[in-house]
Design an enzyme around this catalytic site. Structure first.
Site, short mmCIF file in Angstrom:
data_model
loop_
_atom_site.label_atom_id
_atom_site.label_comp_id
_atom_site.label_asym_id
_atom_site.label_seq_id
_atom_site.Cartn_x
_atom_site.Cartn_y
_atom_site.Cartn_z
N VAL A 97 0.83 -1.21 0.00
CA VAL A 97 0.00 0.00 0.00
C VAL A 97 0.87 1.26 0.00
O VAL A 97 0.65 2.17 -0.81
CB VAL A 97 -0.97 0.00 1.22
N LYS A 119 -13.47 -5.75 9.14
CA LYS A 119 -14.11 -4.77 8.23
C LYS A 119 -15.60 -4.65 8.54
O LYS A 119 -16.16 -3.55 8.51
CB LYS A 119 -13.87 -5.19 6.78
N GLY A 130 -0.07 -9.40 -3.62
CA GLY A 130 -0.16 -8.32 -2.63
C GLY A 130 -1.54 -8.17 -2.02
O GLY A 130 -1.83 -7.16 -1.40
P1 NAP Z 1 3.17 -4.79 3.65
O1 NAP Z 1 3.31 -4.96 2.18
O2 NAP Z 1 3.59 -5.90 4.53
O3 NAP Z 1 3.98 -3.46 4.06
C1 NAP Z 1 4.21 -3.08 5.39
C2 NAP Z 1 5.27 -1.97 5.42
O4 NAP Z 1 5.38 -1.52 6.75
C3 NAP Z 1 6.64 -2.43 4.98
O5 NAP Z 1 7.25 -1.41 4.21
C4 NAP Z 1 7.41 -2.62 6.29
O6 NAP Z 1 8.78 -2.31 6.21
C5 NAP Z 1 6.74 -1.58 7.16
N1 NAP Z 1 6.74 -2.00 8.56
C6 NAP Z 1 6.14 -3.06 9.12
N2 NAP Z 1 6.35 -3.08 10.46
C7 NAP Z 1 7.12 -2.01 10.74
C8 NAP Z 1 7.67 -1.49 11.92
N3 NAP Z 1 7.50 -2.09 13.11
N4 NAP Z 1 8.41 -0.35 11.85
C9 NAP Z 1 8.60 0.25 10.67
N5 NAP Z 1 8.08 -0.18 9.50
C10 NAP Z 1 7.37 -1.30 9.54
O7 NAP Z 1 1.67 -4.46 4.04
P2 NAP Z 1 0.52 -3.86 3.09
O8 NAP Z 1 -0.11 -4.97 2.31
O9 NAP Z 1 1.03 -2.67 2.35
O10 NAP Z 1 -0.57 -3.44 4.17
C11 NAP Z 1 -0.40 -2.28 4.93
C12 NAP Z 1 -1.71 -1.92 5.64
O11 NAP Z 1 -2.72 -1.67 4.68
C13 NAP Z 1 -2.27 -3.02 6.54
O12 NAP Z 1 -2.93 -2.41 7.61
C14 NAP Z 1 -3.28 -3.71 5.64
O13 NAP Z 1 -4.29 -4.35 6.38
C15 NAP Z 1 -3.84 -2.52 4.91
N6 NAP Z 1 -4.45 -2.82 3.61
C16 NAP Z 1 -3.80 -3.60 2.72
C17 NAP Z 1 -4.35 -3.82 1.47
C18 NAP Z 1 -3.68 -4.67 0.44
O14 NAP Z 1 -4.28 -4.93 -0.61
N7 NAP Z 1 -2.44 -5.12 0.67
C19 NAP Z 1 -5.60 -3.23 1.16
C20 NAP Z 1 -6.24 -2.43 2.10
C21 NAP Z 1 -5.64 -2.21 3.33
P3 NAP Z 1 9.81 -3.16 5.28
O15 NAP Z 1 9.43 -2.80 3.86
O16 NAP Z 1 11.16 -2.64 5.63
O17 NAP Z 1 9.58 -4.58 5.61
N1 HSE Z 2 -6.09 -8.73 2.83
C1 HSE Z 2 -7.12 -7.84 2.48
C2 HSE Z 2 -8.05 -8.52 1.48
C3 HSE Z 2 -6.55 -6.58 1.86
O1 HSE Z 2 -7.65 -9.56 0.93
O2 HSE Z 2 -9.17 -8.05 1.27
C4 HSE Z 2 -7.61 -5.53 1.59
O3 HSE Z 2 -8.15 -5.04 2.78
#
Ligand code: NAP
Ligand code: HSE
Length: 427
Positions: free
Chosen positions: A13, A204, A186
């Site tokens: 994200v 959610k 992702g």
């Molecule tokens: P992700 O790909 O795992 O990215 C997490 C990021 O946060 C990484 O850059 C990581 O650093 C950093 N991070 C994690 N723990 C940390 C810490 N303790 N201190 C500093 N940095 C830290 O996760 P994501 O999929 O982008 O999801 C992020 C959020 O958005 C979550 O709350 C998720 O539920 C929400 N979300 C995700 C999606 C989706 O489609 N993925 C959709 C809607 C909402 P590094 O890069 O150095 O590891």
């Molecule tokens: N892991 C979540 C999903 C990301 O699959 O819907 C979006 O919130």
């Protein structure tokens, strides 16, 4: 006006937010008069290779670099999980920084604490990306539909499980074979069991129900079943019977009480939700004045989620230029009781295996009769090892009664195992 942002997290994200802001800088400046840039990005690992092209942003592993930077007025949190995200957000609010987050885990559990802190500090908190990825759901429920009494929200709000179930339906694969692909795209959470076990959808639903029903909903109020027990056989049997399987989240208000449920559900093939495939999400909302509405779109992924995050950021830019920040409504008006017994009666699908011998079916039929549960469809599949698999779809029954039947079936000596019980949606 020049606004500088501190981005917490640069994964799926966060990376999407950087990419989209780079693309839309000019448009945002023209629309809002704001020159926006991301000044610093918090990550864990400075040596990790990153796909996103950075353009002058400073990477840091020290959150204080961002929180104590007086030039940063907005924090975008895309780390995920509860800690350190919660503490960082509360610290940012205490420093009078506006907050945007995509973190449903945090909003579902600590949303009211964060909103109250933001009210106190007179700053904005937005979290459109927390539910439904790119689909606007929070704003329509909070703003456009406020004139309605909403009696039902129902839909597919987890992209990962929808992707997995769609692939299982298309290819006959089991869910473990498809999960890797969802992670690579992702869609999945850092811990994908959140998706698979229905918790992500439950979080959610907690957020949406709090807003839709103006009540304080707790995560523990949601009756949750994930898709782990859904086997390729169930997908095949569902297909034979004219259904597809989807992880459905449902919130219903009846006589000032709520019932909240996330469960794999049989959906008739001609139902609009049956056609919501891959990582797409869809949500029905029933308002007393609006009638039925359906929201549909990409529920997960980098740019779809960044679209919602940046939309929130643009709202904060506008608020800052008009000096109207911190306008938070009460997050809820009352605490409506959650009463599972009041959940509407609906048909259920059961798959269980039994010893393949005479008289067994009569005993099973007897149990259904004792529980006053009428069978609508019955299918038997013989398994070579002397057992048989029975698939039954019932007529309408309340969930608590089907739970009692399941327990009674499990105690029957001739029943080897009850594999799966799930609701069936009517056309
Ligand atoms: P992700 O790909 O795992 O990215 C997490 C990021 O946060 C990484 O850059 C990581 O650093 C950093 N991070 C994690 N723990 C940390 C810490 N303790 N201190 C500093 N940095 C830290 O996760 P994501 O999929 O982008 O999801 C992020 C959020 O958005 C979550 O709350 C998720 O539920 C929400 N979300 C995700 C999606 C989706 O489609 N993925 C959709 C809607 C909402 P590094 O890069 O150095 O590891
Ligand atoms: N892991 C979540 C999903 C990301 O699959 O819907 C979006 O919130």
């Amino acid at each position: 006006m020049h606004i500088q942002i501190g981005l917490l997290g640069c994964g799926t994200v966060g990376g999407g937010v950087i990419e989209l802001l780079h693309k839309r800088k000019q448009k945002i400046a023209e629309l809002t008069g704001v020159q926006a840039s991301i000044k610093k990005v918090l990550i864990r690992d400075l040596h990790k290779e990153r796909e996103v092209l950075l353009d002058g942003e400073t990477l840091t592993t020290d959150a204080e670099d961002i929180l104590n930077d007086p030039d940063i007025t907005i924090i975008i949190e895309t780390i995920g999980g509860i800690e350190p995200a919660r503490s960082l957000i509360l610290q940012a609010i205490a420093q009078k920084k506006h907050v945007i987050t995509a973190n449903k885990d945090l909003i579902a559990l600590h949303g009211s604490e964060i909103i109250e802190a933001a009210k106190e500090a007179n700053v904005d908190v937005y979290y459109e990306a927390a539910v439904g990825g790119a689909i606007p759901l929070i704003r329509p429920l909070k703003e456009s539909l406020t004139a309605n009494v909403i009696t039902e929200i129902k839909g597919i709000i987890n992209g990962t499980t929808n992707f997995i179930l769609s692939k299982m339906t298309a290819t006959g694969a089991d869910f473990t074979e498809v999960l890797d692909e969802a992670q690579q795209l992702g869609y999945a959470e850092a811990d994908p069991s959140s998706d698979v076990d229905g918790l992500d959808a439950a979080r959610k639903l907690t957020i949406l129900s709090t807003i839709a029903f103006h009540t304080k909903v707790k995560l523990s109020d949601v009756r949750v079943t994930g898709i782990r027990e859904v086997k390729a056989d169930d997908v095949r049997y569902a297909n034979e019977l004219g259904y597809v399987i989807k992880l459905l989240a449902t919130g219903t208000e009846t006589d000032d009480t709520l019932s909240l449920c996330v469960a794999p559900t049989l959906i008739p093939k001609d139902h609009p939700l049956a056609h919501v495939s891959d990582a797409y999400n869809a949500l029905y909302v029933r308002g007393d004045a609006s009638g039925d509405l359906m929201f549909f779109g990409r529920g997960a992924g980098s740019l779809p989620t960044a679209s919602a995050v940046l939309g929130d950021a643009i709202d904060v830019f506008r608020n800052l230029t008009h000096r109207v920040t911190g306008l938070q409504d009460s997050s809820y008006l009352s605490e409506k009781p959650v009463v599972p017994d009041k959940a509407a009666a609906q048909p259920f699908y059961l798959r269980f295996s039994v010893q393949d011998r005479t008289g067994v079916f009569a005993k099973i039929a007897g149990l259904f009769g004792e529980h006053d549960i009428n069978m609508e469809t019955v299918m038997q599949k013989r398994i070579c090892d002397g057992s048989a698999e029975i698939i039954i779809i019932t007529h309408e029954v309340v969930p608590t009664n089907i739970d009692r039947l399941r327990k009674a079936l499990e105690q029957l000596e001739s029943v080897i195992a009850v594999h799966l019980v799930m609701p069936v949606e009517r056309a």
